[in-house]
Design a protein around this motif. Structure first.
Motif, PDB file in Angstrom:
ATOM      1  N   ASP A 212       0.832  -1.202   0.000  1.00 31.49           N
ATOM      2  CA  ASP A 212       0.000   0.000   0.000  1.00 31.49           C
ATOM      3  C   ASP A 212       0.867   1.253   0.000  1.00 31.49           C
ATOM      4  OD1 ASP A 212      -2.598  -1.336   0.323  1.00 31.49           O
ATOM      5  OD2 ASP A 212      -1.894  -1.841   2.337  1.00 31.49           O
ATOM      6  N   GLY A 213       0.267   2.365  -0.387  1.00 27.14           N
ATOM      7  CA  GLY A 213       0.881   3.662  -0.223  1.00 27.14           C
ATOM      8  C   GLY A 213       2.246   3.796  -0.876  1.00 27.14           C
ATOM      9  N   ASP A 214       3.188   4.380  -0.119  1.00 25.29           N
ATOM     10  CA  ASP A 214       4.522   4.632  -0.653  1.00 25.29           C
ATOM     11  C   ASP A 214       5.218   3.337  -1.053  1.00 25.29           C
ATOM     12  OD1 ASP A 214       4.194   7.335  -0.286  1.00 25.29           O
ATOM     13  OD2 ASP A 214       5.283   7.405   1.622  1.00 25.29           O
ATOM     14  N   ASP A 215       5.009   2.275  -0.265  1.00 24.54           N
ATOM     15  CA  ASP A 215       5.653   1.000  -0.580  1.00 24.54           C
ATOM     16  C   ASP A 215       5.149   0.467  -1.919  1.00 24.54           C
ATOM     17  OD1 ASP A 215       7.492  -0.989   0.078  1.00 24.54           O
ATOM     18  OD2 ASP A 215       5.944  -2.272   0.938  1.00 24.54           O
ATOM     19  N   HIS A 216       3.841   0.566  -2.141  1.00 26.82           N
ATOM     20  CA  HIS A 216       3.281   0.124  -3.413  1.00 26.82           C
ATOM     21  C   HIS A 216       3.804   0.960  -4.570  1.00 26.82           C
ATOM     22  CE1 HIS A 216       0.100   0.503  -6.588  1.00 26.82           C
ATOM     23  NE2 HIS A 216       0.311  -0.793  -6.608  1.00 26.82           N
ATOM     24  N   ARG A 217       3.855   2.260  -4.378  1.00 27.56           N
ATOM     25  CA  ARG A 217       4.352   3.139  -5.449  1.00 27.56           C
ATOM     26  C   ARG A 217       5.810   2.823  -5.784  1.00 27.56           C
ATOM     27  NH1 ARG A 217       0.549   6.582  -3.020  1.00 27.56           N
ATOM     28  NH2 ARG A 217       1.966   7.215  -1.348  1.00 27.56           N
ATOM     29  N   ARG A 218       6.620   2.546  -4.747  1.00 30.95           N
ATOM     30  CA  ARG A 218       8.012   2.189  -4.986  1.00 30.95           C
ATOM     31  C   ARG A 218       8.125   0.917  -5.809  1.00 30.95           C
ATOM     32  NH1 ARG A 218      11.594  -1.369  -2.604  1.00 30.95           N
ATOM     33  NH2 ARG A 218      10.018  -1.988  -1.085  1.00 30.95           N
ATOM     34  N   LEU A 219       7.405  -0.127  -5.392  1.00 30.45           N
ATOM     35  CA  LEU A 219       7.486  -1.414  -6.082  1.00 30.45           C
ATOM     36  C   LEU A 219       6.943  -1.317  -7.506  1.00 30.45           C
ATOM     37  CD1 LEU A 219       6.331  -3.692  -3.131  1.00 30.45           C
ATOM     38  CD2 LEU A 219       8.631  -3.585  -4.108  1.00 30.45           C
ATOM     39  N   ARG A 220       5.839  -0.627  -7.662  1.00 32.68           N
ATOM     40  CA  ARG A 220       5.246  -0.502  -8.998  1.00 32.68           C
ATOM     41  C   ARG A 220       6.152   0.315  -9.915  1.00 32.68           C
ATOM     42  NH1 ARG A 220      -0.116  -1.292 -10.973  1.00 32.68           N
ATOM     43  NH2 ARG A 220      -0.508  -0.103 -12.865  1.00 32.68           N
ATOM     44  N   SER A 221       6.764   1.352  -9.358  1.00 33.40           N
ATOM     45  CA  SER A 221       7.652   2.179 -10.161  1.00 33.40           C
ATOM     46  C   SER A 221       8.858   1.379 -10.641  1.00 33.40           C
ATOM     47  CB  SER A 221       8.120   3.385  -9.339  1.00 33.40           C
ATOM     48  OG  SER A 221       9.080   4.127 -10.043  1.00 33.40           O
ATOM     49  N   LEU A 222       9.432   0.557  -9.768  1.00 33.18           N
ATOM     50  CA  LEU A 222      10.569  -0.255 -10.160  1.00 33.18           C
ATOM     51  C   LEU A 222      10.195  -1.240 -11.257  1.00 33.18           C
ATOM     52  CD1 LEU A 222      12.146  -0.927  -6.648  1.00 33.18           C
ATOM     53  CD2 LEU A 222      13.137   0.441  -8.480  1.00 33.18           C
ATOM     54  N   ALA A 223       9.032  -1.864 -11.111  1.00 31.48           N
ATOM     55  CA  ALA A 223       8.586  -2.822 -12.123  1.00 31.48           C
ATOM     56  C   ALA A 223       8.229  -2.113 -13.427  1.00 31.48           C
ATOM     57  CB  ALA A 223       7.392  -3.617 -11.605  1.00 31.48           C
ATOM     58  N   ALA A 224       7.553  -0.969 -13.303  1.00 31.99           N
ATOM     59  CA  ALA A 224       7.089  -0.265 -14.495  1.00 31.99           C
ATOM     60  C   ALA A 224       8.243   0.259 -15.338  1.00 31.99           C
ATOM     61  CB  ALA A 224       6.174   0.885 -14.092  1.00 31.99           C
ATOM     62  N   ARG A 225       9.351   0.608 -14.695  1.00 33.24           N
ATOM     63  CA  ARG A 225      10.491   1.111 -15.448  1.00 33.24           C
ATOM     64  C   ARG A 225      11.085   0.030 -16.349  1.00 33.24           C
ATOM     65  NH1 ARG A 225      13.853   4.944 -11.146  1.00 33.24           N
ATOM     66  NH2 ARG A 225      12.047   6.150 -10.453  1.00 33.24           N
ATOM     67  N   ALA A 226      10.946  -1.213 -15.908  1.00 26.27           N
ATOM     68  CA  ALA A 226      11.436  -2.316 -16.731  1.00 26.27           C
ATOM     69  C   ALA A 226      10.366  -2.811 -17.694  1.00 26.27           C
ATOM     70  CB  ALA A 226      11.904  -3.458 -15.836  1.00 26.27           C
ATOM     71  N   PHE A 227       9.111  -2.488 -17.402  1.00 29.44           N
ATOM     72  CA  PHE A 227       7.971  -3.002 -18.161  1.00 29.44           C
ATOM     73  C   PHE A 227       7.337  -1.840 -18.919  1.00 29.44           C
ATOM     74  CE2 PHE A 227       3.756  -5.291 -18.315  1.00 29.44           C
ATOM     75  CZ  PHE A 227       4.229  -6.469 -18.841  1.00 29.44           C
ATOM     76  N   THR A 228       8.121  -1.205 -19.758  1.00 30.84           N
ATOM     77  CA  THR A 228       7.716   0.043 -20.395  1.00 30.84           C
ATOM     78  C   THR A 228       6.861  -0.196 -21.637  1.00 30.84           C
ATOM     79  OG1 THR A 228       9.695   0.051 -21.763  1.00 30.84           O
ATOM     80  CG2 THR A 228       9.838   1.151 -19.615  1.00 30.84           C
ATOM     81  N   PRO A 229       6.107   0.829 -22.076  1.00 27.85           N
ATOM     82  CA  PRO A 229       5.376   0.717 -23.338  1.00 27.85           C
ATOM     83  C   PRO A 229       6.282   0.378 -24.516  1.00 27.85           C
ATOM     84  CG  PRO A 229       4.614   2.618 -22.097  1.00 27.85           C
ATOM     85  CD  PRO A 229       5.800   2.088 -21.363  1.00 27.85           C
ATOM     86  N   ARG A 230       7.528   0.879 -24.483  1.00 29.94           N
ATOM     87  CA  ARG A 230       8.460   0.574 -25.561  1.00 29.94           C
ATOM     88  C   ARG A 230       8.722  -0.933 -25.629  1.00 29.94           C
ATOM     89  NH1 ARG A 230      13.676  -0.653 -25.720  1.00 29.94           N
ATOM     90  NH2 ARG A 230      13.957  -0.149 -23.510  1.00 29.94           N
ATOM     91  N   ARG A 231       8.927  -1.563 -24.464  1.00 30.39           N
ATOM     92  CA  ARG A 231       9.157  -2.999 -24.456  1.00 30.39           C
ATOM     93  C   ARG A 231       7.935  -3.754 -24.991  1.00 30.39           C
ATOM     94  NH1 ARG A 231      13.192  -5.673 -21.642  1.00 30.39           N
ATOM     95  NH2 ARG A 231      14.745  -4.327 -20.652  1.00 30.39           N
ATOM     96  N   VAL A 232       6.736  -3.303 -24.609  1.00 30.50           N
ATOM     97  CA  VAL A 232       5.521  -3.958 -25.094  1.00 30.50           C
ATOM     98  C   VAL A 232       5.414  -3.798 -26.611  1.00 30.50           C
ATOM     99  CG1 VAL A 232       3.001  -3.929 -25.031  1.00 30.50           C
ATOM    100  CG2 VAL A 232       4.298  -3.725 -22.899  1.00 30.50           C
ATOM    101  N   ALA A 233       5.624  -2.578 -27.109  1.00 36.66           N
ATOM    102  CA  ALA A 233       5.534  -2.336 -28.552  1.00 36.66           C
ATOM    103  C   ALA A 233       6.554  -3.170 -29.321  1.00 36.66           C
ATOM    104  CB  ALA A 233       5.725  -0.854 -28.845  1.00 36.66           C
ATOM    105  N   GLU A 234       7.739  -3.303 -28.746  1.00 39.72           N
ATOM    106  CA  GLU A 234       8.782  -4.073 -29.422  1.00 39.72           C
ATOM    107  C   GLU A 234       8.454  -5.561 -29.476  1.00 39.72           C
ATOM    108  OE1 GLU A 234      12.225  -3.088 -27.192  1.00 39.72           O
ATOM    109  OE2 GLU A 234      12.628  -1.228 -28.302  1.00 39.72           O
ATOM    110  N   LEU A 235       7.527  -5.998 -28.653  1.00 39.86           N
ATOM    111  CA  LEU A 235       7.153  -7.406 -28.639  1.00 39.86           C
ATOM    112  C   LEU A 235       6.196  -7.783 -29.761  1.00 39.86           C
ATOM    113  CD1 LEU A 235       6.649  -8.149 -24.833  1.00 39.86           C
ATOM    114  CD2 LEU A 235       8.282  -9.255 -26.361  1.00 39.86           C
ATOM    115  N   ARG A 236       5.574  -6.796 -30.401  1.00 38.71           N
ATOM    116  CA  ARG A 236       4.538  -7.125 -31.389  1.00 38.71           C
ATOM    117  C   ARG A 236       5.030  -8.072 -32.489  1.00 38.71           C
ATOM    118  NH1 ARG A 236      -0.481  -4.632 -32.628  1.00 38.71           N
ATOM    119  NH2 ARG A 236      -1.336  -5.681 -34.454  1.00 38.71           N
TER     120      ARG A 236
END
Length: 416
Positions: A95-119
């Motif tokens: 929750d809260g700051d802890d959730h934002r930290r974890l999601r931010s770390l994952a999201a930086r590796a799981f970027t829209p660019r990576r998804v687009a490159e997978l097509r």
């Protein structure tokens, strides 16, 4: 309006089954209903669209299991089939700051660019799997299980390639993941499966730490926030578990359910072929009409809340009733039970919640949509006469009440 939770709870069948008839009966009782979870644990389910939307973003609702009263009091055993949902370290239980930290770390590796490159790779893998589906049908008297030969290996292959997981691990990860998320797994089997799954993921993470590559696991290992914090070992394992299970199970059910829906509603498939609806419309209407996740665990009020006129006591484990909300007539109209690809074009159409809402909205939603859209377009282009090989009523529902689909989808690829 009922302001008490003291109604007879609905006992959720651990073996699962098609949720829609039950959902309709429960929605007639109210948007929020008491339920009995496995082991006699008291819980609640939020089923109405507006109630669920409110609940998913309520500031007094938490994901951290320290708010789970029955667990804190020792009334939940180690083999409880839903324990992993409650306790796995990572963004789904933070929750809260802890959730934002974890999601931010994952999201930086799981970027829209990576998804687009997978097509291109998704398209390539789809074509290869369609070849395999044709071979399976040829050796099976014209019938093949589309779920096994196509709907499963596509998202599993994509997420494992994205994570850098070797092919040798994939069948094992699917088998163990299915046991861990099933609600009818025996306690001893659940404990053993969870232990083995965590060991496999730790092995994968250790191998990537020793030999980093151009993959998401290596990126997660290297990712850090502005303060220099990295994912802890347990957080990394929890994130991998989430991405592998959610990254293929949800899309597996989505593709399976979409094919079922189109086979059962050929006039809707005709709209796509006539250019009056798109494959993206098929994906969105399937997400609403036959959500791949039926009841998702858990959220906990941190204080007593009244939601849609019903009291939800603090510490209650609450299920998000996505399949019920998708067919809620109060949100989607009196024909909410009808599969209609033109629904989203109606004035005032309400967007479904089947991929979540608020801070915990599904991080992999763009990838799931891309995979399903490519899969359906290529499947029905390659096999325009595809149809179910058995009556709809003979399809066996998915095990457990979390996922929503069927165990197998036998299809004929060519006209008889």
């Amino acid at each position: 309006m009922d302001t008490s939770a003291a109604r007879t709870p609905h006992r959720l069948d651990p073996a699962g089954g098609c949720p829609h008839a039950v959902n309709a009966r429960l929605l007639a009782r109210g948007a929020v209903v008491p339920v009995e979870l496995p082991g006699g644990i008291e819980g609640m389910a939020v089923l109405g669209h507006e109630a669920l939307k409110e609940f998913l973003q309520h500031p007094q609702v938490a994901k951290d299991a320290r708010h789970f009263t029955a667990l804190r009091e020792g009334r939940v055993g180690a083999g409880w089939p839903l324990l992993t949902f409650a306790t796995v370290p990572g963004m789904t239980t933070a929750d809260g700051d802890d959730h934002r930290r974890l999601r931010s770390l994952a999201a930086r590796a799981f970027t829209p660019r990576r998804v687009a490159e997978l097509r291109p790779r998704i398209e390539e893998l789809t074509e290869s799997l369609l070849d395999g589906l044709a071979r399976a049908a040829a050796s099976g008297d014209g019938v093949a299980d589309l779920r096994r030969h196509f709907a499963l290996p596509l998202p599993m292959g994509v997420i494992c390639e994205l994570l850098g997981v070797d092919v040798e691990f994939r069948d094992r990860l699917h088998r163990l993941g299915s046991l861990v998320v099933a609600t009818d797994t025996a306690p001893a089997e659940a404990v053993a499966a969870n232990r083995e799954l965590l060991a496999v993921l730790a092995e994968i993470a250790a191998a990537k730490a020793a030999r980093p590559g151009d993959d998401l696991t290596s990126a997660l290992l290297a990712a850090h926030d502005e303060g220099g914090d990295r994912l802890g070992e347990q957080e990394l394992i929890g994130t991998l578990l989430l991405m592998i299970i959610a990254g293929h199970e949800t899309t597996l059910n989505l593709i399976t359910n979409a094919v079922r829906a189109l086979c059962a509603h050929p006039e809707q498939l005709g709209l796509v072929r006539a250019g009056r609806a798109s494959w993206a419309d098929v994906v969105e209407e399937t997400l609403r009409w036959d959500a791949p996740v039926s009841y998702f665990p858990f959220r906990y009020p941190v204080r007593d809340l009244t939601v849609a006129g019903t009291l939800v006591p603090a510490g209650t484990p609450v299920l998000a009733g996505y399949s019920a909300a998708g067919r809620d007539p109060a949100a989607h109209g009196p024909d909410a039970g009808r599969f209609d690809l033109t629904r989203s074009a109606r004035p005032g159409a309400v967007r479904h919640l089947s991929l979540g809402h608020g801070a915990h909205y599904c991080l992999g939603a763009p990838l799931a949509r891309l995979e399903a859209t490519v899969a359906l377009e290529r499947l029905f282009t390659r096999f325009p006469s595809l149809r179910l090989a058995v009556p709809e009523a003979d399809l066996v529902p998915h095990a457990g009440f979390v996922g929503n689909s069927v165990r197998a989808l036998p299809v004929r690829l060519a006209a008889a």
